[in-house]
Design a protein around this motif. Structure first.
Motif, PDB file in Angstrom:
ATOM      1  N   LYS A  20     -26.346  -0.136  36.574  1.00 34.41           N
ATOM      2  CA  LYS A  20     -27.464  -0.898  36.040  1.00 34.41           C
ATOM      3  C   LYS A  20     -28.774  -0.252  36.465  1.00 34.41           C
ATOM      4  O   LYS A  20     -28.849   0.487  37.434  1.00 34.41           O
ATOM      5  N   PHE A  21     -29.820  -0.542  35.702  1.00 30.02           N
ATOM      6  CA  PHE A  21     -31.143   0.006  35.997  1.00 30.02           C
ATOM      7  C   PHE A  21     -32.007  -1.105  36.560  1.00 30.02           C
ATOM      8  O   PHE A  21     -32.082  -2.192  36.001  1.00 30.02           O
ATOM      9  N   LEU A  22     -32.665  -0.812  37.681  1.00 22.16           N
ATOM     10  CA  LEU A  22     -33.471  -1.841  38.318  1.00 22.16           C
ATOM     11  C   LEU A  22     -34.876  -1.882  37.725  1.00 22.16           C
ATOM     12  O   LEU A  22     -35.328  -2.890  37.228  1.00 22.16           O
ATOM     13  N   SER A  23     -35.598  -0.774  37.788  1.00 26.04           N
ATOM     14  CA  SER A  23     -36.913  -0.677  37.170  1.00 26.04           C
ATOM     15  C   SER A  23     -37.360   0.761  37.261  1.00 26.04           C
ATOM     16  O   SER A  23     -36.830   1.548  38.034  1.00 26.04           O
ATOM     17  N   THR A  24     -38.358   1.118  36.470  1.00 27.10           N
ATOM     18  CA  THR A  24     -38.810   2.497  36.493  1.00 27.10           C
ATOM     19  C   THR A  24     -39.461   2.857  37.813  1.00 27.10           C
ATOM     20  O   THR A  24     -39.618   4.025  38.138  1.00 27.10           O
ATOM     21  N   SER A  25     -39.847   1.889  38.611  1.00 24.05           N
ATOM     22  CA  SER A  25     -40.510   2.191  39.884  1.00 24.05           C
ATOM     23  C   SER A  25     -39.542   2.211  41.044  1.00 24.05           C
ATOM     24  O   SER A  25     -39.896   2.620  42.131  1.00 24.05           O
ATOM     25  N   SER A  31     -31.105   5.999  28.148  1.00 25.66           N
ATOM     26  CA  SER A  31     -31.448   4.693  28.690  1.00 25.66           C
ATOM     27  C   SER A  31     -32.920   4.688  29.035  1.00 25.66           C
ATOM     28  O   SER A  31     -33.493   5.720  29.414  1.00 25.66           O
ATOM     29  N   GLU A  32     -33.551   3.553  28.917  1.00 33.24           N
ATOM     30  CA  GLU A  32     -34.969   3.424  29.225  1.00 33.24           C
ATOM     31  C   GLU A  32     -35.240   3.826  30.672  1.00 33.24           C
ATOM     32  O   GLU A  32     -34.564   3.373  31.596  1.00 33.24           O
ATOM     33  N   GLY A  33     -36.234   4.671  30.871  1.00 34.59           N
ATOM     34  CA  GLY A  33     -36.607   5.091  32.213  1.00 34.59           C
ATOM     35  C   GLY A  33     -35.778   6.222  32.769  1.00 34.59           C
ATOM     36  O   GLY A  33     -36.032   6.688  33.873  1.00 34.59           O
ATOM     37  N   TYR A  34     -34.797   6.698  32.010  1.00 33.89           N
ATOM     38  CA  TYR A  34     -33.908   7.755  32.485  1.00 33.89           C
ATOM     39  C   TYR A  34     -34.333   9.065  31.820  1.00 33.89           C
ATOM     40  O   TYR A  34     -34.268   9.196  30.601  1.00 33.89           O
TER      41      TYR A  34
END
Length: 514
Positions: free
Chosen positions: A5-10, A264-267
């Motif tokens: 899972k992705f947490l956030s871009t930061s 994926s977003e941010g990847y």
């Protein structure tokens, strides 16, 4: 090995349960002008050191490759032709990954001075979905091992991978890459899922640093066949166009990551946010060390932000033009190097001590059968992987207190080894020049085995000291639940860093690595 899972871009992706990472440093950026390669494998499996002798085969010899129906992406094994002669090489072997048959390897170094690292490199979901069931072809470990057995240069290693995939296909778990290096250059090779025999490769020059975590290739020329810096399968561009993953309209260059990578977003190619250091951050940290020494790269490989319970071992090798095959040296840590020492080994070493060989600890299916009597003496010895795992578990219970002490001890041990290298290698070289090669091999074997024995004594001393301290100060605590293993992919593992991002002031931060 995609993140759960992705947490956030930061912040970051939750780390994959198994991944592997690799470092390449070009020769213009190193202290002694060598090309350097380092990294580790991340598999929930037993790991052991093994030296494979050169070997001759009859004309009709074959070898079995591929994956079985038990793999996470099922396949069937196949036999391919073996070459008449294979080179000597050193590798850390291991017993299981994603249901692939043992023994497996992420790579090592061979007598021609070619080093290989295997590193995951996720593909887009459409490629994974179109992979045949059952799939056929060589898998990542087969390719790494065959490069070590056959390649005399890094470029030849890439060509061998391409030829094997073209002839036999590639069997997969979701996308993979290899870092291959010799005395002059490196190459990153990305093999794709999908059963379409897709692969791409990019040359790494003398002024470059590359960190694969995962492996990546970005802009790629459509006329790569006319370039000496790129290689790939004949369909690597046309297939992307057919699928609508790249449109040759002249406004955007063809990019391997954008066409075939995990979407994926941010990847991004260089900043997926895995664990606590992106590829970009690790590359910048390595560049800041230039000129990079073996000591420096060892510290990058053992950086506690990437080296934890998932790291099965550590490797660092320097590749130079003047190396006698027997004097090619590689530093190896027997398990996660955040709390394990690097020991120097040479290809001329004739025997690995039993403590660093194969044991039952974490070996696939070991719990379901009794010991083979042939292994009773081997199994009776202490296992280096287990000893230094014990240090990891105690140290990471209170990293602010224990990690500086443990790592300072490891630094002292490694410094003593480095101070001996000049006389050991000069003595071995003189013996070779005077026609006494066997005596040189005996010297190298004696020294590596002596340091390995000292490392085991050091490891047991640290374990006993930490065990005593924790227990007499009433800090020991038993498990709360009954589940001894974690929850699998994406679950938290033992590490020496608490909190997500060490660069965020709000998060707890242990002492910075030097």
């Amino acid at each position: 090995m995609r993140p759960s899972k992705f947490l956030s871009t930061s912040l970051l992706f939750v780390s994959p349960a198994t991944a592997s990472y690799g470092f390449y440093v070009g020769k213009n950026l190193t202290e002694d002008g060598s090309v350097m390669l380092g990294g580790t494998g991340e598999e929930v499996s037993s790991h052991w050191l093994q030296i494979f002798p050169a070997k001759d085969y009859p004309a009709n010899a074959t070898l079995e490759v591929g994956v079985t129906e038990a793999a996470t992406m099922p396949g069937k094994r196949m036999n391919i032709s073996q070459v008449r002669h294979t080179f000597r090489y050193l590798s850390m072997e291991y017993s299981d990954y994603e249901g692939f048959p043992a023994p497996l390897t992420n790579g090592g170094v061979n007598e021609r001075g070619v080093a290989v690292r295997d590193i995951w490199a996720d593909n887009r979901a459409e490629l994974i979905e179109m992979t045949p069931n059952p799939q056929e072809g060589l898998q990542y470990s087969d390719l790494a091992r065959i490069v070590l057995e056959r390649a005399s240069t890094a470029r030849e290693g890439v060509e061998i991978i391409g030829q094997l995939i073209a002839e036999y296909g590639y069997a997969d778990y979701g996308g993979n890459s290899h870092l291959i290096a010799d005395k002059d250059e490196g190459w990153v090779v990305w093999e794709m899922s999908g059963g379409k025999k897709l692969w791409a490769a990019e040359r790494l020059g003398p002024n470059e640093v590359r960190v694969s975590y995962p492996g990546y290739i970005e802009d790629f020329p459509v006329d790569f066949a006319n370039s000496t810096d790129y290689m790939g399968s004949p369909n690597i561009v046309s297939f992307a166009v057919e699928q609508g993953w790249w449109t040759p309209n002249g406004t955007e260059p063809f990019n391997i990551f954008k066409a075939y990578g995990y979407d994926s977003e941010g990847y991004t190619a260089r900043d997926g946010g895995f664990k606590y250091m992106s590829q970009a951050a690790l590359e910048n940290a390595t560049l800041a060390m230039a000129p990079v020494s073996e000591k420096d790269l060892i510290e990058r490989v053992r950086d506690y932000r990437i080296a934890d319970d998932e790291a099965g071992y550590g490797q660092v090798v320097s590749l130079r033009a003047d190396m006698d095959p027997d004097l090619i040296r590689i530093w190896v840590a027997p398990t996660g190097s955040v709390t394990a020492p690097f020991i120097p080994w040479w290809l001329g070493v004739q025997q690995v001590p039993p403590e660093f060989g194969e044991h039952r600890y974490l070996t696939k299916d070991a719990a379901s059968t009794f010991l083979n009597p042939d292994f009773q003496f081997q199994e009776a010895t202490n296992f280096a992987g287990r000893v230094f795992k014990q240090i990891l578990y105690y140290t990471c219970s209170a990293p602010d207190t224990f990690l500086p002490i443990v790592q300072n001890t490891l630094h002292g041990f490694e410094s003593a080894s480095r101070s001996d290298l000049t006389w050991v290698e000069q003595s071995a070289k003189l013996l070779v020049e005077n026609g006494q090669r066997q005596n040189a091999l005996d010297l190298l074997t004696f020294y590596s085995q002596t340091q390995a024995s000292k490392a085991m004594t050091l490891g047991r001393t640290i374990v006993d000291a930490l065990d005593l301290y924790i227990k007499v100060t009433d800090q020991f605590r038993g498990p709360v639940g009954s589940q001894i293993n974690d929850a699998g992919l994406g679950a938290e593992t033992v590490n020496c860093l608490v909190g997500f991002d060490p660069d965020q002031p709000a998060n707890r931060q242990p002492p910075s690595p030097k």
